[in-house]
Design an enzyme around this catalytic site. Structure first.
Site, PDB file in Angstrom:
ATOM      1  N   LEU A 155     -63.586-130.129 -20.705  1.00 50.07           N
ATOM      2  CA  LEU A 155     -62.290-130.381 -21.296  1.00 50.07           C
ATOM      3  C   LEU A 155     -61.437-129.134 -21.095  1.00 50.07           C
ATOM      4  CD1 LEU A 155     -63.235-132.068 -24.721  1.00 50.07           C
ATOM      5  CD2 LEU A 155     -62.380-133.195 -22.657  1.00 50.07           C
ATOM      6  N   ASP A 156     -60.151-129.311 -20.809  1.00 48.96           N
ATOM      7  CA  ASP A 156     -59.252-128.168 -20.659  1.00 48.96           C
ATOM      8  C   ASP A 156     -59.225-127.356 -21.942  1.00 48.96           C
ATOM      9  OD1 ASP A 156     -58.625-129.204 -18.176  1.00 48.96           O
ATOM     10  OD2 ASP A 156     -56.793-130.187 -18.875  1.00 48.96           O
ATOM     11  N   GLN A 157     -58.796-126.103 -21.843  1.00 47.73           N
ATOM     12  CA  GLN A 157     -58.790-125.243 -23.025  1.00 47.73           C
ATOM     13  C   GLN A 157     -57.908-125.799 -24.139  1.00 47.73           C
ATOM     14  OE1 GLN A 157     -56.208-123.348 -24.359  1.00 47.73           O
ATOM     15  NE2 GLN A 157     -54.640-123.773 -22.808  1.00 47.73           N
ATOM     16  N   THR A 196     -57.362-129.028 -24.703  1.00 50.29           N
ATOM     17  CA  THR A 196     -57.797-130.380 -25.068  1.00 50.29           C
ATOM     18  C   THR A 196     -58.869-130.308 -26.143  1.00 50.29           C
ATOM     19  OG1 THR A 196     -57.313-131.210 -22.847  1.00 50.29           O
ATOM     20  CG2 THR A 196     -58.778-132.534 -24.202  1.00 50.29           C
ATOM     21  N   HIS A 211     -57.790-132.643 -14.359  1.00 49.13           N
ATOM     22  CA  HIS A 211     -56.580-132.856 -15.160  1.00 49.13           C
ATOM     23  C   HIS A 211     -56.067-134.291 -15.030  1.00 49.13           C
ATOM     24  CE1 HIS A 211     -55.405-128.278 -15.134  1.00 49.13           C
ATOM     25  NE2 HIS A 211     -56.433-128.552 -15.925  1.00 49.13           N
TER      26      HIS A 211
END
Length: 244
Positions: free
Chosen positions: A110-112, A114, A193
């Site tokens: 997961l993105d930072q 998210t 993404h």
């Protein structure tokens, strides 16, 4: 299994360190917390509960965890700008098995910025099953968007949009507006993404993103942000059944 080897397999340090923990009387066995000072003691691992420096642990041959990821953490062992999500776990979970590939690994990323459900495991086959595109494991996201949603945006996300790195359209398995500025989208792929890029492709922008489910497993409100827990045997079974 020798007690020192049990501690080593569960991530309590090198065999020498594990041996020392036992010899110093820092390890106890069972709910009765029976003291044991011999690191070579043979112990059954079946339903084994043990205590290390007063902390209760349950022997797990393999680790399967769920974590409620907060924003501001990277899913990397070597993070850049933000702290690693692995710092939210106790040391033994980060050191299980020893060697270069020690510890649990994130099942996908997961993105930072998210939040939401993140699985972690030290079972390579499980990780592959959950992340391989062949198995089409659905993942559910809630996205807060900058501009008001309309039916056209939802339709395009369902029909498929083209991203800049692949001429083949990607589509949501399911998509619906929760309100004017929030949509719920289900994906079975895991492109870089992907949610943000798909929403950008229909003329909107993600302001906040949360993953609420992976396959049949739903993140409960009972697990606060930044906290983790073991998956139950029933949860592991339903996850693996879905992707066999």
């Amino acid at each position: 299994m020798q007690l020192q080897d049990i501690l080593f397999s569960q991530g309590f340090g090198t065999r020498r360190i594990c041996c020392g923990l036992v010899q110093q009387g820092l390890v106890a066995l069972g709910e009765s917390r029976e003291s044991c000072s011999d690191p070579l003691t043979l112990v059954s691992t079946e339903d084994l509960v043990f205590w290390v420096q007063g902390v209760r642990w349950h022997y797990q041959e393999r680790a399967y965890l769920m974590l409620h990821k907060p924003a501001g953490f990277e899913c990397s062992q070597k993070p850049g700008t933000y702290p690693s999500v692995y710092t939210l776990l106790p040391g033994p979970l980060r050191q299980r098995g020893g060697g270069a590939a020690a510890g649990v690994q994130a099942v996908g990323r997961l993105d930072q910025d998210t939040t939401g459900l993140l699985l972690l495991s030290d079972d390579g086959k499980f990780i592959h099953r959950m992340t391989s595109p062949r198995h089409h494991v659905p993942k559910v996201y809630e996205a807060e968007v900058k501009h008001p949603l309309d039916d056209g945006m939802i339709s395009r996300l369902m029909e498929g949009v083209v991203l800049d790195d692949d001429p083949k359209p990607v589509r949501a398995q399911a998509c619906k507006a929760v309100n004017d500025h929030c949509l719920q989208m289900t994906l079975t792929e895991g492109k870089y993404h992907q949610v943000k890029r798909m929403i950008a492709a229909v003329g909107n922008r993600v302001e906040a993103l949360h993953r609420s489910a992976i396959g049949p497993l739903v993140l409960s409100d009972e697990l606060p942000e930044g906290q983790w827990r073991w998956l139950t045997p029933a949860e592991i079974e339903i996850l693996t059944q879905k992707v066999k």
